[in-house]
Design an enzyme around this catalytic site. Structure first.
Site, mmCIF file in Angstrom:
data_model
loop_
_atom_site.group_PDB
_atom_site.id
_atom_site.type_symbol
_atom_site.label_atom_id
_atom_site.label_comp_id
_atom_site.label_asym_id
_atom_site.label_seq_id
_atom_site.Cartn_x
_atom_site.Cartn_y
_atom_site.Cartn_z
ATOM 1 N N SER A 104 0.936 3.703 -0.720
ATOM 2 C CA SER A 104 0.111 2.629 -1.264
ATOM 3 C C SER A 104 -0.344 2.916 -2.693
ATOM 4 O O SER A 104 -0.804 2.032 -3.392
ATOM 5 C CB SER A 104 -1.122 2.400 -0.385
ATOM 6 N N GLY A 144 0.770 -0.790 2.098
ATOM 7 C CA GLY A 144 1.742 -0.666 1.019
ATOM 8 C C GLY A 144 1.120 -1.006 -0.314
ATOM 9 O O GLY A 144 -0.008 -1.486 -0.378
ATOM 10 N N GLY A 186 0.934 -2.733 -4.344
ATOM 11 C CA GLY A 186 1.218 -3.986 -5.043
ATOM 12 C C GLY A 186 0.420 -5.183 -4.563
ATOM 13 O O GLY A 186 -0.466 -5.073 -3.728
ATOM 14 N N CYS A 237 -4.298 -2.831 5.981
ATOM 15 C CA CYS A 237 -4.366 -2.868 4.518
ATOM 16 C C CYS A 237 -3.500 -4.008 3.949
ATOM 17 O O CYS A 237 -3.871 -5.161 4.078
ATOM 18 C CB CYS A 237 -4.013 -1.516 3.930
ATOM 19 N N GLN A 284 -3.746 -8.153 4.532
ATOM 20 C CA GLN A 284 -3.693 -9.210 3.525
ATOM 21 C C GLN A 284 -2.564 -10.202 3.825
ATOM 22 O O GLN A 284 -2.711 -11.412 3.634
ATOM 23 C CB GLN A 284 -3.515 -8.585 2.127
ATOM 24 N N ASN A 344 -8.226 2.337 0.682
ATOM 25 C CA ASN A 344 -7.372 2.412 -0.489
ATOM 26 C C ASN A 344 -6.788 1.031 -0.745
ATOM 27 O O ASN A 344 -5.707 0.706 -0.298
ATOM 28 C CB ASN A 344 -6.240 3.423 -0.249
ATOM 29 N N PHE A 352 -6.600 -5.013 -3.783
ATOM 30 C CA PHE A 352 -6.601 -6.452 -3.522
ATOM 31 C C PHE A 352 -7.428 -6.685 -2.265
ATOM 32 O O PHE A 352 -7.586 -5.782 -1.436
ATOM 33 C CB PHE A 352 -5.168 -6.974 -3.302
ATOM 34 N N HIS A 398 -8.193 2.011 6.609
ATOM 35 C CA HIS A 398 -7.141 2.823 7.218
ATOM 36 C C HIS A 398 -7.633 3.571 8.461
ATOM 37 O O HIS A 398 -8.144 4.680 8.347
ATOM 38 C CB HIS A 398 -6.588 3.809 6.190
ATOM 39 N N GLU A 452 -5.974 5.101 10.652
ATOM 40 C CA GLU A 452 -5.273 6.375 10.890
ATOM 41 C C GLU A 452 -5.934 7.485 10.073
ATOM 42 O O GLU A 452 -5.667 8.658 10.322
ATOM 43 C CB GLU A 452 -3.789 6.241 10.520
#
Lengths: 364, 548
Positions: A50, A228, A230, A256, A260, A298, A301, A342, A344
């Site tokens: 990410s 991921g 971007g 994450c 979105q 993390n 966006f 996250h 995990e």
């Protein structure tokens, strides 16, 4: 930190210049600047897909103290574009370590700069917002760097997920397990897959642009939409895939970027945050259970809070206690849910691992 | 759960006279708690036998009783006042012991006053060493092999079973009083007798010594809804074997990987949730085998402690203040971060600096005292320094000790030869860190020092970095001293005085100051804001440092 190190330069898009010393690979690198407030787990962070395209500031003042090893990674290589620290340590201490941070960055060809006034820099980013930056230990003329920086694309509108996604399908876990999860990989962290496998799942990981028909062939009990890098709004292909999965009415869990994408698939827009959330200490309240959890985050966006709250078919399940941003949603009447943070962790607290249990329970 | 409105008046028990192991930290926590409760409109009644405290100032509480910390005094106060609840977790071990004594005599029940923050069962579980051990074993948390002895003979028998080296730990004592290491059979009798007589219930734990393991402390908060947050992780510079109060300690932890830290965090949270009725600040101590990263639980203190006062200052998070709010029913996620005012109190502080605490001993005033450090705390105070690196912080701390040290770099020259130094640093003493630096200056390798002291080599590397800078400075005169070297020296915490004394030719600290001022090498001021600059802070405090 020694007196003999080479000078390195950090230039921000808004013209601010910071000087420091070269660390890791010698060279020039550019990307979006962001900061992480975590105090442990730097190797996990550096290898998290990410972070692709980003130059990372470590707020914690010492990084590299316990070296690196082959186990504490989230992917097979360093994914950050560059590293900025106050004290990056060449000499380390840990029985389990196999190398120093410096050697590791060199091997991965990652340019880093240390001895930077990171606190002043973070305060600047906090005020001015995310922007591009360039660091160099070979070019020190600011004008030349400005020209190079101008070539770096803006993160807003940038599609990066298909670059870090697996190129080939692969499988993990017990192939005879009755519990099958199809993973859509946009840069999935290794420990997300581990969390699924640990709960008995047979996992098949698919490249970002895999069509739904191929996913269905695996005949999964549920779908996992990964994290991921971007801008999710630049991934219409992925939104279509998620829509098609939703139509199937099978369990879906997104983390994450996956969160979105689930929002976008329901017509809820995403937006570029001022400077994002990155760290291991973000407080989140679960509105369903009333319990709170400390989370690893993390993301740069986010999901539009007003649009979610107005949406008749989507329910907010988790909120951030600091800024009330949307941390989790579920689709009403469907077994589909997602979180912005996250669960995990790796690195970070285990407070939210229950979400994997929830997902598994949903599939059984 | 929001605040419990049935609580209208609270009795806070202070910690009494200042003794080694229990000093002004508890004045700090008691005062914070009083303030925090009065903020809620609660009437605060305070008892402390020590008038030389801030908490007994008339404006701190609604009513202050300067009385001996005895059950009789408690009865008198309860007789004279309508008190709904007693908060025993702010006055250290003394207050907990008194609350327990009063409970056993039925005093709280008689006056319809409830204990808040912690109940007696939780205190017993945590503070009684044998109960703590059994509890850990039941939970599956590893502990060092040990047995509880209530007599001298029993103790001897267990010592034979467990083998040397071992530790004698008396139950219910302050600052490890009466405890000690036993390396061989001939030391056993004395250590056992000392331990048994120090314990108010004539009980000691005979425990296998895990010498050389690393020691960590977690300062945490728990509310009655089972929310737990780690406020601060403190790493002891000295390995196991030196009382935490006598150890140089560092925050955040410097040498912990995330895997090792999360194991510690998970274990601490499991312990907290299993503790029973508890809402407030707590401290959990662990020991880590550096080779295997295997963890054992050492002890927990279900109250604010000496370390939580340090953790509060180290992180900016007001532990006692929030702990008091949790005791009256609030949950962490209902409260605001007192420093940023906008974010939640339910979070884990992030640090962008290093805190180093160095204890201060007064062996020169106690002629004949044994200056070897061990399980019993001997320091009479401590300094806490903040820097943007470990080296800067440790130097600032050494400069602040008010002894002859001018930073870690200058404490006169050691008269000891290399061999003597290596032998000397094997035993923890007050001046060990200075002698480690002397040994490094004499060319002893990091490896040899680590073998002699079991101190994590990362710390020794850092001290070596200071030695390298020191040696380099010593080759220069004020005129020839390069700008970059001067800058690096300042960033590594060298004072102007220290630099002046190291330079080849005579010069004063003022001359060094003038030179660096001319070069623009001046102090910058940074905030302690709980969040490493992520959010804007409203009531931070500042420290100075040097930056590029």
């Amino acid at each position: 930190m020694t007196q003999t190190q080479k000078v390195a330069v950090l230039l921000l898009e808004d013209g601010h210049v910071f000087y420091g010393k070269a660390f890791g690979a010698v060279g020039t690198t550019a990307g979006e600047i962001c900061f992480n407030t975590g105090m442990t787990g730097y190797q996990e962070v550096f290898t998290d897909p990410s972070y692709s395209g980003q130059v990372l500031i470590m707020n914690n003042v010492h990084t590299g103290n316990y070296g690196v090893n082959i186990k504490d990674v989230e992917s097979d290589s360093v994914k950050i574009r560059g590293l900025i620290g106050r004290n990056l340590e060449e000499r380390y201490s840990r029985y389990q370590a196999t190398d120093s941070l410096d050697a590791y960055l060199k091997k991965n060809n990652i340019v880093a700069i240390e001895d930077v006034d990171t606190r002043a820099l973070v305060a600047h980013i906090r005020t001015k917002g995310a922007m591009n930056c360039i660091i160099s230990s070979e070019v020190t003329e600011v004008e030349k760097l400005k020209a190079l920086l101008a070539e770096t694309p803006d993160m807003d509108g940038l599609e990066l997920a298909s670059e870090v996604s697996t190129k080939e399908e692969y499988e993990l876990g017990d192939v005879n397990s009755p519990l099958k999860v199809a993973v859509l990989d946009f840069g999935v962290k290794r420990h997300i897959l581990q969390c699924l496998v640990d709960r008995g799942a047979h996992v098949r990981v698919h490249p970002a642009k895999t069509p739904v028909s191929r996913l269905k062939e695996f005949n999964p009990n549920g779908y996992f939409i990964s994290n991921g890098p971007g801008d999710p709004a630049a991934m219409p292909y992925a939104v279509e895939t998620v829509k098609a999965i939703l139509a199937e009415e099978k369990p879906l869990f997104g983390i994450c970027l996956g969160h979105q994408l689930l929002a976008l698939a329901n017509g809820i827009p995403t937006f570029k945050m001022h400077h994002g959330h990155r760290g291991l200490n973000h407080p989140v309240k679960n509105l369903v259970t009333g319990k709170s959890e400390i989370t690893t985050q993390n993301h740069g966006f986010g999901v539009d809070p007003e649009a979610v709250r107005k949406h008749p078919g989507v329910e907010v399940t988790h909120v951030n206690l600091n800024d009330e941003s949307i941390e989790g949603i579920r689709v009403k009447g469907k077994p589909a849910f997602s979180v912005q943070y996250h669960p995990e962790s790796t690195p970070g607290p285990f407070d939210s691992r229950y979400l994997f249990d929830d997902f598994v329970a949903m599939m059984k | 759960m929001p605040r419990d409105n049935s609580i209208k008046s609270v009795l806070i028990i202070g910690s009494g006279p200042i003794v080694i192991g229990q000093a002004c930290e508890f004045d700090y926590s008691g005062s914070q708690a009083a303030r925090s409760l009065r903020e809620e409109g609660i009437k605060v009644i305070l008892i402390n036998s020590n008038p030389a405290t801030i908490m007994t100032d008339p404006m701190m509480a609604d009513k202050v009783y300067l009385l001996p910390l005895t059950v009789e005094s408690i009865e008198q106060i309860l007789e004279e006042n309508q008190i709904d609840a007693v908060l025993p977790t702010m006055g250290g071990q003394t207050a907990l012991n008194l609350a327990k004594e009063a409970e056993e005599l039925g005093v709280w029940e008689k006056y319809n006053c409830r204990l808040i923050g912690v109940d007696i069962k939780a205190i017993d579980k945590a503070e009684d060493r044998e109960k703590f051990r059994q509890w850990m074993i039941k939970m599956g948390v590893p502990v060092a092999p040990a047995k509880t002895a209530n007599s001298f003979l029993e103790g001897k028998e267990f010592a034979q079973e467990i083998g040397f080296p071992l530790v004698i730990r008396p139950s219910f004592t302050l600052g490890g009083t009466g405890g000690g290491f036993v390396h061989s059979k001939d030391q056993l009798d004395e250590a056992l007798n000392r331990g048994l007589s120090a314990s108010p219930i004539h009980e000691v734990l005979v425990e296998k010594a895990v010498l050389g393991w690393k020691e960590f402390e977690l300062e945490l908060l728990r509310d009655s809804a089972d929310n737990v947050v780690i406020i601060c992780t403190v790493e002891n510079f000295d390995p196991m074997g030196v009382h935490t109060g006598d150890s140089i300690t560092v925050a955040p932890a410097m040498t912990l990987s995330d895997t090792a830290f999360q194991l510690m965090r998970n274990t601490a949270i499991d312990i907290m949730r299993d503790l029973g009725n508890f809402a407030g600040g707590c401290n959990v101590q662990f020991s880590l085998n550096p080779e295997t990263e295997e963890l054992i639980a050492i002890e927990i203190n279900p109250r604010v402690s000496r370390s939580s006062a340090l953790a509060s200052k180290a992180t900016g998070y007001p532990i006692a203040k929030i702990a008091a709010k949790l005791a009256i029913g609030y949950n962490l996620d209902e409260l605001k971060n007192q420093i940023t005012k906008t974010t939640s109190a339910y979070f884990e502080p992030a640090l962008d600096y290093v805190i180093v605490k160095v204890p201060r001993w007064n062996f020169d005033k106690f002629k004949g005292a044994n200056d070897t450090l061990g399980l019993q705390m001997k320091s009479v105070g401590e300094v806490m320094a903040i820097g943007r690196s470990f080296t800067e912080a440790i130097q600032k701390a050494c400069q602040s000790l008010e002894n002859d040290a001018i930073g870690l770099g200058y404490y006169g020259k050691s008269l000891m030869k290399t061999d003597e130094l290596i032998e000397y640093i094997k035993t923890p003493k007050w001046d060990r860190i200075f002698r480690i630096k002397d040994a490094l200056m004499q060319g002893v390798t990091v490896k040899t020092i680590v073998q002699a002291t079991h101190i994590d080599r990362w710390f020794i590397y850092q001290i070596q970095q200071l030695c390298d800078i020191e040696k380099e400075i010593a080759t220069h005169t004020l005129e020839s001293l390069p700008e970059q070297l001067l800058k690096d020296a300042k960033k590594n915490g060298f004072s102007d005085d220290q630099i002046a004394k190291l330079l080849k030719t005579d010069c004063s600290d003022d001359q060094v100051y003038e030179k660096r001022k001319a070069l623009g090498i001046t102090r910058v001021y940074k905030m302690v804001d709980t969040c490493s600059a992520e959010f804007e802070a409203k009531t931070p405090y500042f420290y100075s440092s040097f930056e590029n």
